[in-house]
Write an enzyme that holds these catalytic residues in place. Structure first.
Site, PDB file in Angstrom:
ATOM      1  N   HIS A 196       0.832  -1.055  -0.135  1.00 56.45           N
ATOM      2  CA  HIS A 196      -0.073  -0.096   0.018  1.00 56.45           C
ATOM      3  C   HIS A 196       0.799   1.424  -0.015  1.00 56.45           C
ATOM      4  CE1 HIS A 196      -3.111   2.910   1.554  1.00 56.45           C
ATOM      5  NE2 HIS A 196      -3.979   1.980   1.272  1.00 56.45           N
TER       6      HIS A 196
ATOM      7  N   ASP B 175      -6.825  -7.203  -2.257  1.00 53.09           N
ATOM      8  CA  ASP B 175      -8.233  -6.739  -2.074  1.00 53.09           C
ATOM      9  C   ASP B 175      -8.408  -5.662  -3.136  1.00 53.09           C
ATOM     10  OD1 ASP B 175      -6.352  -4.648  -1.417  1.00 53.09           O
ATOM     11  OD2 ASP B 175      -7.508  -3.681   0.305  1.00 53.09           O
ATOM     12  N   ASN B 176      -7.627  -4.951  -3.871  1.00 50.93           N
ATOM     13  CA  ASN B 176      -8.173  -4.217  -5.136  1.00 50.93           C
ATOM     14  C   ASN B 176      -6.905  -3.840  -5.891  1.00 50.93           C
ATOM     15  OD1 ASN B 176      -8.583  -2.138  -2.367  1.00 50.93           O
ATOM     16  ND2 ASN B 176      -6.620  -1.587  -3.748  1.00 50.93           N
TER      17      ASN B 176
ATOM     18  N   ARG C 227      -6.611   0.844  -8.488  1.00 50.23           N
ATOM     19  CA  ARG C 227      -7.628   1.094  -7.554  1.00 50.23           C
ATOM     20  C   ARG C 227      -8.636   2.088  -7.658  1.00 50.23           C
ATOM     21  NH1 ARG C 227      -4.882   2.878  -1.789  1.00 50.23           N
ATOM     22  NH2 ARG C 227      -4.852   4.854  -2.877  1.00 50.23           N
TER      23      ARG C 227
HETATM   24 CA   LIG Z   1      -6.482  -1.985  -0.440  1.00 50.44          CA
END
Ligand SMILES: [Ca+2]
Length: 396
Positions: free
Chosen positions: A190, A283-284, A292
């Site tokens: 991230h 997750d994305n 994203r």
């Molecule tokens: Ca994320």
């Protein structure tokens, strides 16, 4: 320093060889456990998905013991909503998590949702979460063992792989002989420039042992990349700024990858390498333009590895089946042979709309390698009878 580096590399190479041998030659037992590893905003920066620059030896090894899905998607390209689908099996608009959970956003799933950890907890399975949770409320997503951003710094519990390793070890000590479900939410890769600009755009300086004041993660050997060498995805403008960002992203992926190696080592040390279903995903999409939060392929497509010790004959294959992160709950319930509970949500009966990936592991007709085209064609002659039992593996 050079000697230390060689020692580290040699040590990891030994680990990789040991895991490979153990994965291959030990027999599965009647015990059943689940380990889910979710990366944060990770994409396809790995040799597993044909990126030859970003080095991921531990993911590569896991892929060799897995079926690699090439067409896996999240139903929503945003962190909390996507994680709510992973843990509830219900699309975000059905479970109520329309937006981000933290701070002023304050989104939560509906109180009545029966999440995966809740179902498993009620079935006597020891549940644990380490790292990023980012869903709520707590009573909808309860875990017996919870070490997350709610009781730690997210940097420590999501990026400090030495700390994560110790938390994983403690989880196995506490789980004792009970079947377990362990969910690990890495915070890498991230971005973090918005919250900790002193640590670099992807927190690549956190714990590197070089930058003053950023600490030292003993188990992490950072891998650095020249921006000229990185692979710029087709949907990102090829600029010097983008290349510098991607080089930093790759370095944090080295932390994620080595963290996965540590987790697998703890799984081995606890004696569960051969009775545990392992899933790896994200997750994305990656945090770049068109990625994203965008309803484009780069925002929704996810890496997905499924390693089942009960399907070793399928290891190393790739699948073109169209699958979803919504498949994870039915897959885990299928693995534990548990039913989905009967209940109502907003006065309507709740049913899972997706299905188990374990069927897809067996659907070798849809695997590209090593099954040849001739192999696939011969099996296709019986497609009608096959499709009645595994239609979802063909298309959704
Ligand atoms: Ca994320």
């Amino acid at each position: 320093m050079a000697a230390e580096c060689k020692h580290f590399v040699a040590k990891h190479q030994i680990f990789l060889v040991v895991y490979a041998v153990l994965f291959l030659f030990t027999q599965h037992t009647s015990a059943k456990n689940v380990l889910i590893i979710v990366a944060d905003d990770a994409g396809f920066e790995s040799q597993v998905y044909n990126n030859s620059v970003c080095k991921t030896p531990h993911l590569n090894l896991l892929a060799r013991q897995s079926v690699v899905f090439n067409k896996a998607f999240t139903s929503v390209s945003s962190c909390s909503p996507s994680r709510s689908t992973i843990l509830s099996g219900l699309p975000q608009h059905q479970n109520g998590m329309y937006g981000l959970h933290h701070s002023v956003h304050h989104f939560n799933s509906f109180d009545q949702v029966r999440s995966l950890p809740l179902i498993l907890q009620n079935a006597g399975i020891y549940t644990g979460i380490i790292g990023k949770k980012h869903v709520g409320p707590e009573y909808v997503y309860p875990f017996d063992y919870s070490e997350t951003e709610e009781n730690h710094s997210i940097l420590q519990v999501g990026r400090n792989i030495t700390y994560i390793r110790k938390l994983v070890r403690r989880f196995f000590q506490k789980s004792s002989s009970r079947p377990f479900f362990l969910y690990i939410g890495f915070h890498d890769p991230h971005r973090c420039g918005h919250s900790h600009p002193e640590l670099g755009s992807f927190c690549e300086k956190f714990g590197d042992g070089i930058t003053n004041g950023t600490g030292f993660i003993p188990d992490w050997k950072p891998v650095y990349y020249n921006p000229k060498d990185v692979k710029v995805p087709y949907f990102v403008p090829d600029t010097p700024a983008a290349r510098a960002d991607i080089a930093a992203q790759y370095t944090t992926i080295s932390r994620l990858d080595q963290g996965i190696g540590l987790v697998l080592h703890e799984l081995y040390a606890a004696g569960h390498l051969n009775d545990t279903l392992i899933l790896y995903t994200s997750d994305n999409g990656i945090p770049f333009p068109n990625g994203r939060t965008n309803l484009f392929d780069p925002g929704l497509a996810e890496p997905l590895l499924v390693s089942s010790p009960h399907h070793k004959e399928e290891w190393g294959k790739t699948s073109e089946s169209l699958v979803s992160l919504l498949d994870i709950v039915p897959t885990v319930l299928d693995w534990f042979q548990l039913p989905y509970p009967k209940y109502k949500l907003l006065k309507k009966s709740v049913t899972l709309t997706e299905g188990t990936l374990l069927q897809c592991l067996q659907a070798t007709v849809f695997m590209r390698s090593p099954c040849t085209i001739q192999c696939a064609q011969s099996v296709l002659t019986s497609i009608n009878s096959f499709a009645t039992s595994t239609t979802r593996c063909l298309s959704q």
